[in-house]
Scaffold this motif. Structure first.
Motif, PDB file in Angstrom:
ATOM      1  N   ALA A  16       0.840  -1.201   0.000  1.00  0.00           N
ATOM      2  CA  ALA A  16       0.000   0.000   0.000  1.00  0.00           C
ATOM      3  C   ALA A  16       0.876   1.252   0.000  1.00  0.00           C
ATOM      4  O   ALA A  16       0.620   2.206  -0.738  1.00  0.00           O
ATOM      5  N   TYR A  44      -7.085   0.035  -4.656  1.00  0.00           N
ATOM      6  CA  TYR A  44      -5.918  -0.833  -4.538  1.00  0.00           C
ATOM      7  C   TYR A  44      -6.260  -2.262  -4.112  1.00  0.00           C
ATOM      8  O   TYR A  44      -5.377  -3.117  -4.035  1.00  0.00           O
ATOM      9  N   LEU A  51      -3.836   0.270   4.540  1.00  0.00           N
ATOM     10  CA  LEU A  51      -3.927   1.604   3.957  1.00  0.00           C
ATOM     11  C   LEU A  51      -3.684   2.677   5.008  1.00  0.00           C
ATOM     12  O   LEU A  51      -2.932   3.625   4.803  1.00  0.00           O
TER      13      LEU A  51
END
Lengths: 246, 246
Positions: A16, A44, A51
DNA sequence: TAAATACAGATTTTCGCAAATTCTGTTTTT
DNA sequence: AAAAACAGAATTTGCGAAAATCTGTATTTA
């Protein structure tokens, strides 16, 4: 939680982080735009936790801003901030460079030479290209550029100076990136020449000269970026350092 | 998930951050000791997520170290790291100080004077105490000390210099804290006098003198800490800067 | 009409469990 | 006896739902 094929190389947080960083530095995610967790999750294909952790790391690198309970946004760009980063970087690396020149051994010299050549070859190849090089190639160029500048000061024996230099590199990378893709061939500067001069002065252990060359190198880059980001404006001159000359 | 009484002041992450930071800086959590999520969860009565986020913030401040998939530990202390922080801080703040002296206005002067007096009064009171002052009082003293040093450079007009100065303050705080609690009265230094001299030189706009005084101030502190952390050892002399004199 | 309040939708923050990974001590093999 | 393999334990990491919070709009009140 398993990856497509067997073992996972790195943590999802790392993934990430890399992807977000790339999208911010390359300008895919525009400065100032809000980063909604839901969006990112979809974009994503990652969960909230990785994240969030990546966003926090990027916050500590000043690539994203955050206000408690009001989420994250891509950090804004501004010329005055850029000049601050450039001048601070000069101040930090000038000191690091002097120490590296004092302490550096054969290995240090070797590393400078090899990273310089890796950079020069790549730059030449991209410059000779007629069409716009793909973003991936610019990324590779940036990496070699980074390695060269890091090699110069790597022998300074101060973790803090290296750490700060790294932080400032990341910051300026954001400004530099879009310009690199532009009219590289049209530039009146011979950047490769500048790098070579810096390398030679460093290996000749001429500290004053190396620092002067590096300072000029960074200031010229700053001026190029100023011109690129505010071509007509006179306002940005106010952000210029007081002593632009060597 | 609700707080004891109605509204929550800040986020739980902030709470976790503050508590962990305090326990690390004050030495309650010893350098090098592992920080197990389960332990911390029980100790502070907070969930995994806020703790994890706080730990990441502390990592970016170098107060904790972390290896992927192997958890967090309290960052180790070392004399060479301390000297690196001290010397880098001198380098950063010397520049910031020069600029602040150039740009500073009336408000800047006022802030320096008021933070100095707040610090001096507190220091005097704790020094006159016969018994060991409680940790909370030392914390308050540290805060005033921080405010004074920040006020000196606050007018430098560089966010990066201020940011780096802040980072280095946090780093050195860890080393200073245990010593502050010790034999304050027995110290041969008149620290308050040093602060006053710095203040007066700054307000007199004598940049060279202010920088010299501040440099000496930080180096003396470094030497005090060296002596405290390795009283008998000669080894730490190797970490000393090359030019300890003014 | 303007200010204050209440409400509703959107967003962030937090939680605890489940899965994956790494570590540790023991047993087996060479 | 040393090295390798294995199994159990401890720990970190990831996820999605639930709780808390914020923001903007509609409603009420003066």
């Amino acid at each position: 939680m398993s990856e497509r094929k067997g073992v996972r190389e790195t943590t999802l947080t790392e993934e990430a982080y890399q992807k977000l960083r790339w999208d911010i530095v390359s300008g895919t995610l525009e400065a100032g735009s809000p980063l909604r967790l839901d969006n990112l999750k979809q974009r994503y294909g990652l969960g909230y936790s990785p994240l969030r952790e990546a966003l926090n790391r990027l916050h500590s690198e000043r690539l994203v801003t955050t206000v408690a309970l009001r989420g994250f946004t891509v950090a804004p760009l501004s010329l005055s901030e850029m000049w601050d980063a450039v001048e601070t970087r000069i101040h930090i690396e000038a000191e690091a460079l002097r120490r590296a020149i004092e302490y550096g051994d054969d290995e240090w010299e070797t590393e400078i030479i090899s990273t310089f050549h890796a950079l020069a070859i790549k730059a030449k190849r991209l410059q000779d290209l007629t069409e716009q090089p793909p973003k991936e190639e610019i990324k590779a160029l940036e990496e070699r550029h980074h390695r060269f500048h890091h090699a110069l000061i790597s022998a300074c024996r101060s973790n803090w100076l290296l750490d700060f230099s790294q932080k400032l590199y990341v910051e300026t990378e954001r400004y530099r990136f879009p310009v690199l893709g532009g009219s590289m061939a049209a530039s009146s500067r011979d950047v490769s020449r500048e790098h070579q001069d810096i390398m030679e002065a460093a290996i000749a252990r001429d500290a004053d000269r190396t620092v002067a060359l590096l300072t000029a190198h960074y200031r010229r880059t700053g001026e190029t970026l100023s011109a690129r980001y505010a071509p007509e404006s006179e306002a940005n001159v106010a952000h210029r350092p007081k002593a632009p000359a060597l």
